[in-house]
Design a protein around this motif. Structure first.
Motif, PDB file in Angstrom:
ATOM      1  N   THR A 201       0.846  -1.201   0.000  1.00 33.91           N
ATOM      2  CA  THR A 201       0.000   0.000   0.000  1.00 33.91           C
ATOM      3  C   THR A 201       0.883   1.254   0.000  1.00 33.91           C
ATOM      4  OG1 THR A 201      -1.777  -1.102   1.203  1.00 33.91           O
ATOM      5  CG2 THR A 201      -1.756   1.295   1.245  1.00 33.91           C
TER       6      THR A 201
ATOM      7  N   ALA B 218     -10.538   4.599  -2.156  1.00 34.89           N
ATOM      8  CA  ALA B 218      -9.567   4.071  -3.127  1.00 34.89           C
ATOM      9  C   ALA B 218      -8.241   3.832  -2.426  1.00 34.89           C
ATOM     10  CB  ALA B 218      -9.387   5.037  -4.294  1.00 34.89           C
TER      11      ALA B 218
ATOM     12  N   GLN C  48      -4.030   2.562  -3.367  1.00 36.78           N
ATOM     13  CA  GLN C  48      -3.029   2.205  -4.366  1.00 36.78           C
ATOM     14  C   GLN C  48      -2.091   1.169  -3.763  1.00 36.78           C
ATOM     15  OE1 GLN C  48       0.089   5.025  -5.687  1.00 36.78           O
ATOM     16  NE2 GLN C  48      -0.667   4.689  -7.769  1.00 36.78           N
ATOM     17  N   CYS C  49      -2.065  -0.014  -4.376  1.00 38.93           N
ATOM     18  CA  CYS C  49      -1.192  -1.109  -3.947  1.00 38.93           C
ATOM     19  C   CYS C  49      -0.312  -1.530  -5.113  1.00 38.93           C
ATOM     20  CB  CYS C  49      -2.011  -2.303  -3.478  1.00 38.93           C
ATOM     21  SG  CYS C  49      -2.755  -2.092  -1.859  1.00 38.93           S
TER      22      CYS C  49
ATOM     23  N   VAL D 297      -0.929   0.243  -8.341  1.00 40.85           N
ATOM     24  CA  VAL D 297      -2.220   0.153  -9.035  1.00 40.85           C
ATOM     25  C   VAL D 297      -3.330   0.645  -8.103  1.00 40.85           C
ATOM     26  CG1 VAL D 297      -3.883  -1.380 -10.140  1.00 40.85           C
ATOM     27  CG2 VAL D 297      -1.418  -1.799 -10.408  1.00 40.85           C
ATOM     28  N   TRP D 298      -4.136   1.589  -8.611  1.00 43.06           N
ATOM     29  CA  TRP D 298      -5.274   2.063  -7.848  1.00 43.06           C
ATOM     30  C   TRP D 298      -6.426   1.077  -7.964  1.00 43.06           C
ATOM     31  CZ3 TRP D 298      -5.698   5.830  -4.378  1.00 43.06           C
ATOM     32  CH2 TRP D 298      -4.765   6.882  -4.376  1.00 43.06           C
ATOM     33  N   ARG D 299      -7.110   0.834  -6.854  1.00 42.23           N
ATOM     34  CA  ARG D 299      -8.333   0.032  -6.901  1.00 42.23           C
ATOM     35  C   ARG D 299      -9.357   0.625  -5.947  1.00 42.23           C
ATOM     36  NH1 ARG D 299      -8.594  -3.471  -2.532  1.00 42.23           N
ATOM     37  NH2 ARG D 299      -6.639  -3.970  -1.461  1.00 42.23           N
ATOM     38  N   ASP D 300     -10.620   0.341  -6.271  1.00 41.13           N
ATOM     39  CA  ASP D 300     -11.712   0.890  -5.470  1.00 41.13           C
ATOM     40  C   ASP D 300     -11.801   0.224  -4.107  1.00 41.13           C
ATOM     41  OD1 ASP D 300     -12.251   2.355  -7.702  1.00 41.13           O
ATOM     42  OD2 ASP D 300     -14.094   1.288  -8.247  1.00 41.13           O
ATOM     43  N   VAL D 301     -12.228   0.999  -3.134  1.00 45.16           N
ATOM     44  CA  VAL D 301     -12.504   0.505  -1.787  1.00 45.16           C
ATOM     45  C   VAL D 301     -13.899   1.000  -1.425  1.00 45.16           C
ATOM     46  CG1 VAL D 301     -11.844   0.682   0.642  1.00 45.16           C
ATOM     47  CG2 VAL D 301     -10.074   0.532  -1.117  1.00 45.16           C
TER      48      VAL D 301
ATOM     49  N   ARG E 123     -17.062   4.634  -4.116  1.00 45.74           N
ATOM     50  CA  ARG E 123     -15.841   3.925  -4.497  1.00 45.74           C
ATOM     51  C   ARG E 123     -15.031   4.745  -5.485  1.00 45.74           C
ATOM     52  NH1 ARG E 123     -18.396  -1.471  -6.850  1.00 45.74           N
ATOM     53  NH2 ARG E 123     -19.876  -1.110  -5.171  1.00 45.74           N
ATOM     54  N   GLY E 124     -13.709   4.611  -5.383  1.00 44.06           N
ATOM     55  CA  GLY E 124     -12.817   5.256  -6.340  1.00 44.06           C
ATOM     56  C   GLY E 124     -12.432   6.676  -5.960  1.00 44.06           C
TER      57      GLY E 124
END
Length: 493
Positions: free
Chosen positions: A26, A390, A392-393, A396-400, A414-415
């Motif tokens: 993260t 959101a 970033q891991c 890469v960004w991903r929605d939470v 999300r996002g």
């Protein structure tokens, strides 16, 4: 109790362990703040956003120091929770103690419907990914309370403006003094009085909450945000004894009356109706007229609707009225009434409806509001929340998001987000990048410990006032507005 502002300690205890709870890799966490729903009963078109700058100015002025870190290490060790000392030492060494986050927000004073992102923040240093959610406690508190009070005050001004449109020939600016803040003594703390009282002043200019004036000057560069007048209380009137009631009133006129001056006198220590009819309107009538200013008679007990109606009628009989162009009666300029007992949005609406039925203009009255203004609100009034949306891991960004099956109302967005308005003026929370950067109303206001935007109080007021003028009326026809749901029980004061 004055507590030194250590930003490390402006937190819920459980958040100190969150650094170790994120996935490996993260680097960034993005969160947002919103008012999820309107549970106020006010039927407002939106919430008045206000107060973030007060917190950000304090944050910018208080970078993390070694002493702050030492204090936090000692406290949390005794408290029984882990403390990520290395992370705070990194912020001190790498950033001079200034917090590596970017905060975006809608301009303060904007009136935005519930359900939209009003604030968005993300860490700017990958090593401080844990910092975004760490700030939730202080950041959400900084936004929800003053915004809720500002919205309540704005909603009352909306009620008053409707009555003004229907019954008054007075300038619109007269509305700025129709709701007076008497809430300081009922507030839970000096800081509550300062922030809530300042939020009220976004919409009005009448206040007795001195801390609010100091806050507006400190955080929004407003040299004088509100005004008041000399006023009596029961102790100063009853100290003359019941037989000396008229002498107490006469003394108020001598001490504070005069051309262009306004003085308020509580008049129900014994019998408010006798005071209006036989003292103010009899024995002291000529003194009231000769002073050249305005006496504001204050009832302070009984049923607000019935008492105000009778006081207005008695004052009209004693001092006379004139009829304005809309067919409503206006008391002689030497006399007005203020009702400060039992006042909340529902009783204000009921009093105004009764006044319209009795053909009295809104010019004749002002209102005072205490605990119902500054204290009878909470975070659930507009279901305020801050949520991560959101992460970033590994680059890469991903929605939470959350979506509890037990309460759909607690689902989160999300996002990465943007806030935009379309050609019709409607608000939309959309994915970041789906509208032009220039159209995103979540503008950077704070980055890496520095305040990027400084709203002046006049600018905040102007936005709220513009939204008030644009708000659609909630009823049609010439008759009194229908009763609104009660926000809070009547003030017992």
């Amino acid at each position: 109790m004055e507590v030194e502002f250590n930003p490390i300690l402006a937190v819920d205890s459980y958040k100190t362990s969150h650094k170790w709870q994120y996935p490996d890799g993260t680097s960034h966490v993005s969160s947002y703040v919103e008012a999820r729903a309107d549970h106020s009963g006010l039927a407002v078109p939106g919430v008045v956003t206000f107060g973030l700058q007060a917190y950000l100015r304090r944050l910018a002025a208080a970078p993390v120091t070694a002493a702050f870190i030492d204090q936090a290490r000692t406290l949390f060790a005794a408290h029984g929770v882990p403390f990520y000392e290395e992370g705070w030492r990194h912020i001190l060494a790498r950033h001079g103690g200034r917090l590596p986050v970017e905060i975006r927000a809608v301009a303060e004073g904007s009136v935005v419907p519930p359900g939209h992102a009003l604030v968005q923040l993300v860490n700017t240093d990958p090593a401080a990914f844990w910092l975004t959610s760490y700030l939730e406690t202080a950041l959400l508190r900084a936004v929800w309370y003053p915004s809720t009070v500002a919205t309540l005050s704005w909603a009352v001004k909306r009620l008053l403006r409707e009555a003004w449109e229907q019954t008054s020939d007075a300038p619109e600016a007269s509305l700025d003094f129709k709701l007076h803040d008497f809430g300081a003594r009922g507030a839970s703390s000096a800081e509550t009085a300062a922030l809530g009282g300042m939020a009220h002043l976004v919409n009005f200019q009448g206040t007795d909450t001195v801390e609010a004036l100091l806050a507006a000057a400190r955080f929004y560069d407003e040299p004088m945000a509100g005004f008041s007048i000399p006023a009596a209380e029961h102790s100063t009137i009853t100290s003359w004894g019941r037989a000396g009631e008229a002498d107490a009133y006469a003394n108020m006129l001598r001490q504070f009356g005069g051309p262009g001056r306004v003085v308020a006198v509580v008049s129900d220590s014994y019998d408010v109706f006798h005071a209006v009819e036989s003292l103010w309107g009899g024995r002291l009538r000529q003194q009231v007229l000769d002073m050249g200013g305005t006496l504001v008679i204050r009832p302070d007990s009984g049923d607000p609707v019935e008492v105000v109606a009778l006081v207005l009628r008695l004052a009209a009989n004693a001092f006379g009225t004139s009829r304005n162009s809309k067919g409503y009666e206006v008391l002689h300029p030497a006399v007005r009434v203020i009702q400060g007992d039992g006042i909340n949005p529902a009783t204000i609406r009921a009093i105004l409806a009764r006044m319209q039925a009795d053909r009295f203009a809104i010019d004749n009255i002002a209102f005072g509001m205490g605990g119902a203004l500054l204290q009878k609100v909470d975070r659930d009034t507009f279901s305020w929340a801050m949520k991560a949306s959101a992460i970033q891991c590994h680059g890469v960004w991903r929605d939470v998001f959350k979506q509890p099956v037990t309460d759909r109302g607690k689902g989160s967005k999300r996002g990465r987000l943007a806030l935009c308005r379309d050609a019709a003026g409607d608000w939309h929370t959309v994915p970041a990048g789906s509208c032009a950067e220039a159209d995103d109303l979540l503008r950077p206001v704070f980055r890496d410990g520095a305040l990027l935007v400084s709203h002046r109080f006049a600018e905040v007021r102007a936005r709220a006032a513009a939204a008030l003028r644009d708000a659609a009326p909630r009823h049609s026809g010439d008759g009194p507005a229908a009763p609104a749901p009660v926000l809070a029980s009547a003030e017992a004061g």
